[in-house]
Motif scaffolding. Structure first.
Motif: not given
Length: 311
Positions: A230-236
Motif C-alpha cells: 500500500a505504501r507504494i501506491f500511496e507514494r504514486s
C-alpha cells in the motif's frame, strides 16, 4: 523428505536475504494513471475558486454588518418642500444632543440627486411633482437595537411628525440572506469537489491494483506485506497529487486575480469590502495540501481493503 524453505524466508542457503520491503519494490512505481494529475489539478483549481468566493462573500457581509451596526436613517416624508426642510432641521436639533447619538448629518441635495439621477433624471430632488424625502444619517454610540430605535422615535414623534426612523441594516436584510446562501453554496461546492477528488483517486487505485494483480501475488509470496504494498501506491498517488495540486493552485490563483480585478472595476463600495485577508490566502494555500492528504488517505484505504479481499 526434507522440505525446501519458503520463498519469503531470509535463511535460504547461498542466496542473498530478500525481505518484504525489497519484495514490495517489485510493484511498479509509475503513476496510477496518465490523466490523474490533471484531474486533481482541475479539482484543486475549482476548489480554490469556490473557497475564495465563499471567503470574499463572508468578508463582504462582515464589513457591511460592522459598518451598518450603529447606523440609522431618518426620512422626512413630507410633500411640501418648506415643511420638509423645517422638520429636517428640527430632527437634527433634537437628535444631536441625545447621549446615545454619536453624530447626525443631513444628506445634501447634491448627494440625493446623484443617487436618484439614474432613475428619475437630473435634478430629481428639485422636482415638486416627485417629492423626495429629506434624509438624515444617524450614527449611534452602540449597535442599533429595538430599544434604541424606540427611544429615538419617541423623541421625533412630537418634534417632527413626518420623520420615519429605520436601522440601516434592515434595508440590506435580503442582501445578507442572499450572501449567506451563497456562502453555504460555496462550502457545499468545496465539499463536493473534495468527494469527487477522493472518488477519482479510488477509481485510479482500483484500476492500478487490477493491472498489477499478478505482481502483487508474487510480492506476497516473497514476504511483502499489505502495508508495504500500500505504501507504494500511496507514494504514486502522493506524487500525482503534489503535481496536480501545484498546477491547480496556480490556475486557481490566476482566476481569482482576474475575477478580483473585474469586481474592483465595478467601483461598488460593498464589493470593495470583499477583498481577501492574509489568513484567507493562508487557507487557500492549504487547499492543495489538504488535497494531497485526502488523495493519499483514500489510496491507502482503497488498497488495503482490496488487498484483504484479494488474498
Amino acid at each position: 523428505m526434507k522440505q525446501p524453505p519458503a520463498l519469503g524466508s531470509k535463511t535460504v542457503r547461498g542466496l542473498i536475504p530478500f525481505g518484504g520491503e525489497q519484495a514490495a519494490q517489485l510493484v511498479p512505481h509509475a503513476r496510477l494513471a496518465g490523466p490523474m494529475p490533471w484531474v486533481i489539478a482541475i479539482m484543486v483549481a475549482l476548489t480554490v475558486i469556490a473557497a475564495a468566493g465563499g471567503l470574499a462573500m463572508s468578508n463582504v457581509a462582515a464589513n457591511a454588518r460592522a459598518e451598518l451596526a450603529g447606523g440609522a436613517t431618518v426620512q422626512i416624508v413630507e410633500a411640501s418642500a418648506a415643511e420638509r426642510a423645517r422638520q429636517a432641521d428640527i430632527a437634527l436639533n433634537v437628535l444631536e444632543p441625545h447621549p446615545i447619538v454619536a453624530s447626525v448629518e443631513r444628506v445634501s441635495d447634491e448627494e440625493l440627486n446623484a443617487l436618484l439621477e439614474p432613475w428619475l433624471g437630473v435634478g430629481a430632488n428639485n422636482n415638486e411633482a416627485v417629492p423626495v424625502p429629506a434624509l438624515i444619517d444617524v450614527r449611534l454610540r452602540e449597535n442599533v437595537t429595538e430599544d434604541n430605535l424606540a427611544t429615538l422615535r419617541g423623541i421625533l414623534a412630537s418634534a417632527a411628525p413626518a420623520a420615519r426612523l429605520d436601522a440601516q441594516s434592515s434595508w440590506l436584510g435580503p442582501v445578507f440572506s442572499a450572501l449567506s446562501s451563497l456562502q453555504w453554496l460555496a462550502a457545499a461546492l468545496v465539499l463536493l469537489l473534495g468527494l469527487t477528488s477522493a472518488a477519482a483517486v479510488w477509481l485510479a487505485a482500483r484500476t492500478a491494483l487490477g493491472a498489477n494483480h499478478d505482481t502483487i501475488e508474487i510480492v506476497h509470496l516473497l514476504g511483502g506485506t499489505d502495508v508495504q504494498i500500500a505504501r507504494i501506491f500511496e507514494r504514486s498517488v502522493g506524487f500525482d497529487a503534489i503535481l496536480g495540486g501545484a498546477v491547480g493552485l496556480g490556475l486557481g490563483l490566476v482566476a481569482i486575480l482576474v475575477l478580483g480585478q473585474q469586481f474592483v472595476e465595478l467601483g461598488s463600495g460593498m464589493i470593495a469590502g470583499g477583498g481577501l485577508r492574509w489568513f484567507d490566502w493562508v487557507l487557500i494555500a492549504l487547499i492543495p495540501l489538504a488535497g494531497v492528504a485526502i488523495a493519499m488517505l483514500t489510496a491507502r484505504v482503497t488498497v488495503m481493503g482490496a488487498l484483504r479481499r484479494m488474498l
